[in-house]
Scaffold this active site. Sequence first.
Site, PDB file in Angstrom:
ATOM      1  N   HIS A  88       0.903  -1.199  -0.233  1.00  0.00           N
ATOM      2  CA  HIS A  88      -0.083  -0.012  -0.123  1.00  0.00           C
ATOM      3  C   HIS A  88       0.776   1.113   0.042  1.00  0.00           C
ATOM      4  CE1 HIS A  88      -3.496   2.530   1.088  1.00  0.00           C
ATOM      5  NE2 HIS A  88      -2.500   3.390   1.553  1.00  0.00           N
ATOM      6  N   ASP A 167     -15.365   2.617   7.848  1.00  0.00           N
ATOM      7  CA  ASP A 167     -14.210   3.574   7.485  1.00  0.00           C
ATOM      8  C   ASP A 167     -14.625   4.530   6.079  1.00  0.00           C
ATOM      9  OD1 ASP A 167     -11.602   4.503   6.943  1.00  0.00           O
ATOM     10  OD2 ASP A 167     -11.898   3.467   5.155  1.00  0.00           O
ATOM     11  N   ARG A 174     -14.644  12.987   7.816  1.00  0.00           N
ATOM     12  CA  ARG A 174     -13.112  13.488   7.894  1.00  0.00           C
ATOM     13  C   ARG A 174     -12.954  14.400   6.867  1.00  0.00           C
ATOM     14  NH1 ARG A 174      -9.602   8.690   7.998  1.00  0.00           N
ATOM     15  NH2 ARG A 174      -8.019  10.335   8.171  1.00  0.00           N
ATOM     16  N   SER A 189      -7.825   3.720   9.183  1.00  0.00           N
ATOM     17  CA  SER A 189      -8.517   3.702   8.248  1.00  0.00           C
ATOM     18  C   SER A 189      -7.868   2.810   6.946  1.00  0.00           C
ATOM     19  CB  SER A 189      -8.617   4.967   7.514  1.00  0.00           C
ATOM     20  OG  SER A 189      -8.859   5.183   6.222  1.00  0.00           O
ATOM     21  N   LYS A 193      -8.771  -1.552   5.982  1.00  0.00           N
ATOM     22  CA  LYS A 193      -9.285  -2.300   4.704  1.00  0.00           C
ATOM     23  C   LYS A 193      -8.091  -3.357   4.402  1.00  0.00           C
ATOM     24  CE  LYS A 193      -9.400   2.242   3.697  1.00  0.00           C
ATOM     25  NZ  LYS A 193      -9.423   3.345   2.966  1.00  0.00           N
TER      26      LYS A 193
HETATM   27  N1  URA Z   1      -6.125   6.730   2.857  1.00  0.00           N
HETATM   28  C1  URA Z   1      -7.028   6.106   3.422  1.00  0.00           C
HETATM   29  O1  URA Z   1      -7.728   5.098   3.055  1.00  0.00           O
HETATM   30  N2  URA Z   1      -7.431   6.654   4.658  1.00  0.00           N
HETATM   31  C2  URA Z   1      -7.069   7.825   5.255  1.00  0.00           C
HETATM   32  O2  URA Z   1      -7.493   8.370   6.004  1.00  0.00           O
HETATM   33  C3  URA Z   1      -6.176   8.561   4.278  1.00  0.00           C
HETATM   34  C4  URA Z   1      -5.791   7.738   3.166  1.00  0.00           C
END
Ligand code: URA
Length: 430
Positions: A88, A167, A174, A189, A193
Amino acid sequence: MSAVEAFDAVDVIRAKRDGGVVAEDELRWMIDAFTRGYVSDAQMSSFAMAVLLNGMSRDEIRVMTDAMIASGERMSFAGLGKTTVDKHSTGGVGDKITLPLAPLVASFGVAVPQLSGRGLGHTGGTLDKLESIPGWRASLSNEELTAQLRNVGAVVCAAGSGLAPADKRLYALRDVTGTVEAIPLIASSIMSKKIAEGTSALVLDVKFGSGAFMRDVEKARELARTMVALGTDSGVATTALLTDMNTPLGLAIGNANEVRESAEVLAGGGPADIVELTIALAKEMLALAGQPDADVEAALADGRAMDSWRAMIAAQGGDPDAALPTPNETHTVFAGRSGVVTRLDALPFGIAAWRLGAGRARAEDPVVHAAGIDLHVKPGDAVLEGSPLFTLSADDGARFERALAAVHGAWDIGGSAPANTPLVLERITA
Ligand code: URA
C-alpha cells in the site's frame, strides 16, 4: 433503533475530548453504533476532532481498527495454497509503482491481491491508470479474484464496498470536518481495509514531501510506525519504507502515459527512480513471503515480470498490445536558460496533471486517460536554453492555461547540481 444501547456517545466524546483513554467495549460500541446509524454524523465528527487533538494509545488504535474491520466483510485467501503479500502506498505524484510491482512479485509464485481505489485530488488512482488499457476491467467478483490469484498471481482490482464500511462513512466525514490528518484515524482507516482484505503480509510505502499526503518526514515516520505496529498486532507481517515524494516519480504523470512507463520498466528499462523503488518494494514483499534472496533484477531483465504483466492484464479483459489513448493537444515548456535542474516540485505538477483532466475533482467525474504531463528532465539533469522541460497533454487546449498556472515557479535551473537525497530514506519494522 435498538431498545437499550450499552453506552452513550456523549460520554465517549467527552472522554476523548478531555484526553482520556476510551475503554475497549465503549470504542467498539461507538464504531458499531455509528455503522448502524445510531451515533450521528455530528457525534462521530466531534469524536474525530477529539482524536485529532488528543491522539489515541496504541491499544485504542488497535481496537478502532478491529471495530472497523468488524463493520464489514473479511476476506480470506487461506485456501489459495500460495503466500499473499500486498503493498500500500500513501500516494504521490507519478506513483505508478503498483503496475510493475504486482506482476514482478507474482512472477516469483507469490499471490499479490492489490485491491485499489480511484484517484481523488492530485494523486492518481491505480484503477484509473489501468483503465487506459482497452478492454481492461476493474471489477471482479470474489470468485474471479481468487481464481486469478491462483492462476496468474497478480490482481489489481476495485476494492468491494463490503470491506470496512465504517471507514467509508468515517472518511467522508473526516474529509469535510478538517480531521483527515489525524494519524490514528489515517492508520486505522488504511489498515482496516488492508487487514479485512485478508493478506498475510503487507509492505507500506509511506511517502513524505511536497507531493505526499504527509509533507513532514517526522509525521510520515510516525504514521509508518503506527501502521507497522497495527499490522503486526493483527497478525499481518508488516514493514514500511519511508520514501521521498518531493519530486514526481518517473517522467510520466497521468494515466495512459504512466502505463506506458510501467511497461518500459517491465521490459527492463524505464526511469532509474521507478526501477529503484520497484526493486526495493519487491525485495521487501518477497522477504516477507519467505524469499529474501529472490533475484528481482533478473526477473525484470529476462522478461518474467513482463510475461506476468501480460497475463494479469489479459485475465481482466485487457489487451496488453493495444494502442493506448493519445491526446488531442499538447503543449511543451522550454528552458529559459542553460544550467542544471535543481528543483521540480511534485505537488504543482500533480495539480497541473489533475487540471489537465488526468484526475477528478468529484468521485463521479470521469478521467481523461490521455491527459497528463511528460517530463523531459529531472533534478540533476543539465539543460540548454530552449530545450524541452516538459509536455502537457489534454483533450482540449483550453486546459493548458490553468495547468501552466499550477506549475508556475515549480522548477529551478541553477549553476550546479542539487545535493543527492535518498529515494528510500528508511525501513521501518516492528
Ligand atoms: N487513505 C485512506 O484510506 N484513509 C485515510 O485516512 C487516508 C488515506
